[in-house]
Design a protein around this motif. Structure first.
Motif, PDB file in Angstrom:
ATOM      1  N   MET A 171     -46.791  74.944 -11.116  1.00 53.08           N
ATOM      2  CA  MET A 171     -46.961  73.736 -11.898  1.00 53.08           C
ATOM      3  C   MET A 171     -48.106  72.915 -11.300  1.00 53.08           C
ATOM      4  SD  MET A 171     -44.187  71.062 -13.285  1.00 53.08           S
ATOM      5  CE  MET A 171     -43.683  70.018 -11.972  1.00 53.08           C
ATOM      6  N   THR A 172     -48.977  72.402 -12.158  1.00 51.51           N
ATOM      7  CA  THR A 172     -50.112  71.594 -11.737  1.00 51.51           C
ATOM      8  C   THR A 172     -49.648  70.176 -11.411  1.00 51.51           C
ATOM      9  OG1 THR A 172     -51.537  72.849 -13.211  1.00 51.51           O
ATOM     10  CG2 THR A 172     -52.380  70.740 -12.418  1.00 51.51           C
ATOM     11  N   PRO A 173     -50.037  69.639 -10.234  1.00 53.29           N
ATOM     12  CA  PRO A 173     -49.650  68.263  -9.919  1.00 53.29           C
ATOM     13  C   PRO A 173     -50.310  67.287 -10.896  1.00 53.29           C
ATOM     14  CG  PRO A 173     -50.821  69.282  -8.065  1.00 53.29           C
ATOM     15  CD  PRO A 173     -50.796  70.267  -9.190  1.00 53.29           C
ATOM     16  N   PRO A 174     -49.637  66.187 -11.217  1.00 55.97           N
ATOM     17  CA  PRO A 174     -50.192  65.237 -12.175  1.00 55.97           C
ATOM     18  C   PRO A 174     -51.382  64.466 -11.604  1.00 55.97           C
ATOM     19  CG  PRO A 174     -48.177  64.354 -11.242  1.00 55.97           C
ATOM     20  CD  PRO A 174     -48.322  65.760 -10.726  1.00 55.97           C
ATOM     21  N   SER A 175     -52.230  63.982 -12.497  1.00 53.51           N
ATOM     22  CA  SER A 175     -53.294  63.042 -12.143  1.00 53.51           C
ATOM     23  C   SER A 175     -52.729  61.654 -12.345  1.00 53.51           C
ATOM     24  CB  SER A 175     -54.511  63.238 -13.033  1.00 53.51           C
ATOM     25  OG  SER A 175     -55.083  64.488 -12.799  1.00 53.51           O
ATOM     26  N   ILE A 176     -52.862  60.808 -11.346  1.00 53.66           N
ATOM     27  CA  ILE A 176     -52.255  59.479 -11.376  1.00 53.66           C
ATOM     28  C   ILE A 176     -53.357  58.428 -11.264  1.00 53.66           C
ATOM     29  CG2 ILE A 176     -50.649  57.907 -10.230  1.00 53.66           C
ATOM     30  CD1 ILE A 176     -49.304  60.521  -9.076  1.00 53.66           C
ATOM     31  N   LEU A 177     -53.436  57.536 -12.247  1.00 59.02           N
ATOM     32  CA  LEU A 177     -54.383  56.429 -12.220  1.00 59.02           C
ATOM     33  C   LEU A 177     -53.641  55.169 -11.814  1.00 59.02           C
ATOM     34  CD1 LEU A 177     -57.126  55.083 -12.802  1.00 59.02           C
ATOM     35  CD2 LEU A 177     -56.339  54.790 -15.160  1.00 59.02           C
ATOM     36  N   ILE A 178     -54.147  54.493 -10.796  1.00 53.04           N
ATOM     37  CA  ILE A 178     -53.541  53.247 -10.334  1.00 53.04           C
ATOM     38  C   ILE A 178     -54.568  52.134 -10.487  1.00 53.04           C
ATOM     39  CG2 ILE A 178     -52.571  52.022  -8.360  1.00 53.04           C
ATOM     40  CD1 ILE A 178     -51.607  54.716  -7.307  1.00 53.04           C
ATOM     41  N   THR A 179     -54.118  51.002 -11.026  1.00 50.08           N
ATOM     42  CA  THR A 179     -54.979  49.838 -11.176  1.00 50.08           C
ATOM     43  C   THR A 179     -54.132  48.584 -10.995  1.00 50.08           C
ATOM     44  OG1 THR A 179     -56.696  48.846 -12.555  1.00 50.08           O
ATOM     45  CG2 THR A 179     -54.736  49.692 -13.686  1.00 50.08           C
ATOM     46  N   ASN A 180     -54.770  47.447 -10.882  1.00 49.28           N
ATOM     47  CA  ASN A 180     -54.079  46.174 -10.732  1.00 49.28           C
ATOM     48  C   ASN A 180     -55.020  45.050 -11.129  1.00 49.28           C
ATOM     49  OD1 ASN A 180     -55.858  45.623  -8.648  1.00 49.28           O
ATOM     50  ND2 ASN A 180     -54.333  45.674  -7.035  1.00 49.28           N
ATOM     51  N   ASP A 181     -54.588  43.816 -10.941  1.00 46.40           N
ATOM     52  CA  ASP A 181     -55.487  42.682 -11.142  1.00 46.40           C
ATOM     53  C   ASP A 181     -55.649  41.887  -9.846  1.00 46.40           C
ATOM     54  OD1 ASP A 181     -53.040  41.433 -11.014  1.00 46.40           O
ATOM     55  OD2 ASP A 181     -53.275  40.284 -12.855  1.00 46.40           O
ATOM     56  N   ASP A 182     -55.054  42.378  -8.766  1.00 44.00           N
ATOM     57  CA  ASP A 182     -55.125  41.705  -7.465  1.00 44.00           C
ATOM     58  C   ASP A 182     -56.344  42.101  -6.647  1.00 44.00           C
ATOM     59  OD1 ASP A 182     -52.728  40.394  -7.954  1.00 44.00           O
ATOM     60  OD2 ASP A 182     -51.559  42.054  -7.151  1.00 44.00           O
ATOM     61  N   GLY A 183     -57.088  43.070  -7.104  1.00 40.30           N
ATOM     62  CA  GLY A 183     -58.295  43.490  -6.402  1.00 40.30           C
ATOM     63  C   GLY A 183     -58.115  44.780  -5.623  1.00 40.30           C
ATOM     64  N   ILE A 184     -59.230  45.422  -5.368  1.00 36.37           N
ATOM     65  CA  ILE A 184     -59.257  46.730  -4.716  1.00 36.37           C
ATOM     66  C   ILE A 184     -58.721  46.693  -3.284  1.00 36.37           C
ATOM     67  CG2 ILE A 184     -61.636  46.543  -3.870  1.00 36.37           C
ATOM     68  CD1 ILE A 184     -60.321  49.697  -5.532  1.00 36.37           C
ATOM     69  N   ASP A 185     -58.784  45.526  -2.630  1.00 38.99           N
ATOM     70  CA  ASP A 185     -58.345  45.413  -1.242  1.00 38.99           C
ATOM     71  C   ASP A 185     -56.907  44.918  -1.094  1.00 38.99           C
ATOM     72  OD1 ASP A 185     -60.853  46.262  -0.169  1.00 38.99           O
ATOM     73  OD2 ASP A 185     -61.659  44.284  -0.638  1.00 38.99           O
ATOM     74  N   ALA A 186     -56.164  44.828  -2.184  1.00 37.64           N
ATOM     75  CA  ALA A 186     -54.782  44.337  -2.129  1.00 37.64           C
ATOM     76  C   ALA A 186     -53.897  45.300  -1.339  1.00 37.64           C
ATOM     77  CB  ALA A 186     -54.231  44.161  -3.536  1.00 37.64           C
ATOM     78  N   PRO A 187     -53.104  44.785  -0.416  1.00 40.62           N
ATOM     79  CA  PRO A 187     -52.230  45.656   0.380  1.00 40.62           C
ATOM     80  C   PRO A 187     -51.253  46.457  -0.475  1.00 40.62           C
ATOM     81  CG  PRO A 187     -52.211  43.400   1.243  1.00 40.62           C
ATOM     82  CD  PRO A 187     -52.992  43.391  -0.032  1.00 40.62           C
ATOM     83  N   GLY A 188     -50.740  45.862  -1.545  1.00 40.55           N
ATOM     84  CA  GLY A 188     -49.805  46.574  -2.411  1.00 40.55           C
ATOM     85  C   GLY A 188     -50.435  47.767  -3.103  1.00 40.55           C
ATOM     86  N   LEU A 189     -51.709  47.657  -3.432  1.00 39.11           N
ATOM     87  CA  LEU A 189     -52.422  48.760  -4.069  1.00 39.11           C
ATOM     88  C   LEU A 189     -52.545  49.936  -3.102  1.00 39.11           C
ATOM     89  CD1 LEU A 189     -53.939  49.435  -6.742  1.00 39.11           C
ATOM     90  CD2 LEU A 189     -56.014  48.760  -5.555  1.00 39.11           C
ATOM     91  N   ARG A 190     -52.873  49.639  -1.866  1.00 40.55           N
ATOM     92  CA  ARG A 190     -52.961  50.704  -0.853  1.00 40.55           C
ATOM     93  C   ARG A 190     -51.607  51.376  -0.645  1.00 40.55           C
ATOM     94  NH1 ARG A 190     -56.247  46.829   1.727  1.00 40.55           N
ATOM     95  NH2 ARG A 190     -54.531  46.267   3.112  1.00 40.55           N
ATOM     96  N   ALA A 191     -50.544  50.575  -0.580  1.00 42.58           N
ATOM     97  CA  ALA A 191     -49.201  51.126  -0.372  1.00 42.58           C
ATOM     98  C   ALA A 191     -48.789  52.018  -1.541  1.00 42.58           C
ATOM     99  CB  ALA A 191     -48.202  49.993  -0.175  1.00 42.58           C
ATOM    100  N   LEU A 192     -49.047  51.565  -2.759  1.00 42.06           N
ATOM    101  CA  LEU A 192     -48.689  52.353  -3.934  1.00 42.06           C
ATOM    102  C   LEU A 192     -49.481  53.653  -3.984  1.00 42.06           C
ATOM    103  CD1 LEU A 192     -47.124  52.667  -6.555  1.00 42.06           C
ATOM    104  CD2 LEU A 192     -48.932  51.356  -7.693  1.00 42.06           C
ATOM    105  N   ALA A 193     -50.775  53.582  -3.697  1.00 43.55           N
ATOM    106  CA  ALA A 193     -51.610  54.790  -3.710  1.00 43.55           C
ATOM    107  C   ALA A 193     -51.115  55.800  -2.675  1.00 43.55           C
ATOM    108  CB  ALA A 193     -53.065  54.431  -3.468  1.00 43.55           C
ATOM    109  N   ALA A 194     -50.740  55.317  -1.504  1.00 44.94           N
ATOM    110  CA  ALA A 194     -50.233  56.214  -0.453  1.00 44.94           C
ATOM    111  C   ALA A 194     -48.922  56.866  -0.883  1.00 44.94           C
ATOM    112  CB  ALA A 194     -50.042  55.444   0.848  1.00 44.94           C
ATOM    113  N   ALA A 195     -48.032  56.101  -1.500  1.00 43.01           N
ATOM    114  CA  ALA A 195     -46.755  56.651  -1.950  1.00 43.01           C
ATOM    115  C   ALA A 195     -46.945  57.674  -3.068  1.00 43.01           C
ATOM    116  CB  ALA A 195     -45.837  55.519  -2.419  1.00 43.01           C
ATOM    117  N   MET A 196     -47.853  57.398  -3.992  1.00 45.43           N
ATOM    118  CA  MET A 196     -48.074  58.290  -5.127  1.00 45.43           C
ATOM    119  C   MET A 196     -48.845  59.551  -4.743  1.00 45.43           C
ATOM    120  SD  MET A 196     -46.584  57.066  -7.806  1.00 45.43           S
ATOM    121  CE  MET A 196     -45.271  56.665  -6.681  1.00 45.43           C
ATOM    122  N   ALA A 197     -49.595  59.508  -3.643  1.00 42.68           N
ATOM    123  CA  ALA A 197     -50.380  60.668  -3.216  1.00 42.68           C
ATOM    124  C   ALA A 197     -49.493  61.879  -2.943  1.00 42.68           C
ATOM    125  CB  ALA A 197     -51.208  60.318  -1.992  1.00 42.68           C
ATOM    126  N   ARG A 198     -48.237  61.637  -2.631  1.00 37.78           N
ATOM    127  CA  ARG A 198     -47.305  62.747  -2.405  1.00 37.78           C
ATOM    128  C   ARG A 198     -46.936  63.457  -3.700  1.00 37.78           C
ATOM    129  NH1 ARG A 198     -43.063  59.237   0.472  1.00 37.78           N
ATOM    130  NH2 ARG A 198     -44.607  57.606   0.545  1.00 37.78           N
TER     131      ARG A 198
END
Length: 70
Positions: free
Chosen positions: A1-28
């Motif tokens: 099975m091919t792993p999904p492509s996941i797009l993450i975005t927000n309105d808090d900015g590219i340097d938001a800590p929550g964005l980094r945390a979500l990206a790290a969790a979804m990378a799995r």
């Protein structure tokens, strides 16, 4: 099975800590791509970038910062 492509975005900015945390969790789960404003744009959700080109800057592999509004 091919792993999904996941797009993450927000309105808090590219340097938001929550964005980094979500990206790290979804990378799995799949291939993560992040596209977010280059600075915090919270509270401007009704604005729209018209009349000028959007500038997109690669921050690191799979991460792009955009200088427009949400």
């Amino acid at each position: 099975m091919t792993p999904p492509s996941i797009l993450i975005t927000n309105d808090d900015g590219i340097d938001a800590p929550g964005l980094r945390a979500l990206a790290a969790a979804m990378a799995r789960l799949g291939s993560v791509q992040v596209v977010a404003p280059d600075r915090d744009q919270s509270g401007v959700s009704r604005m729209i970038s018209l009349g000028r080109p959007l500038r997109v800057t690669a921050r690191r592999p799979g991460w792009w910062a955009v200088d427009g509004t949400p």
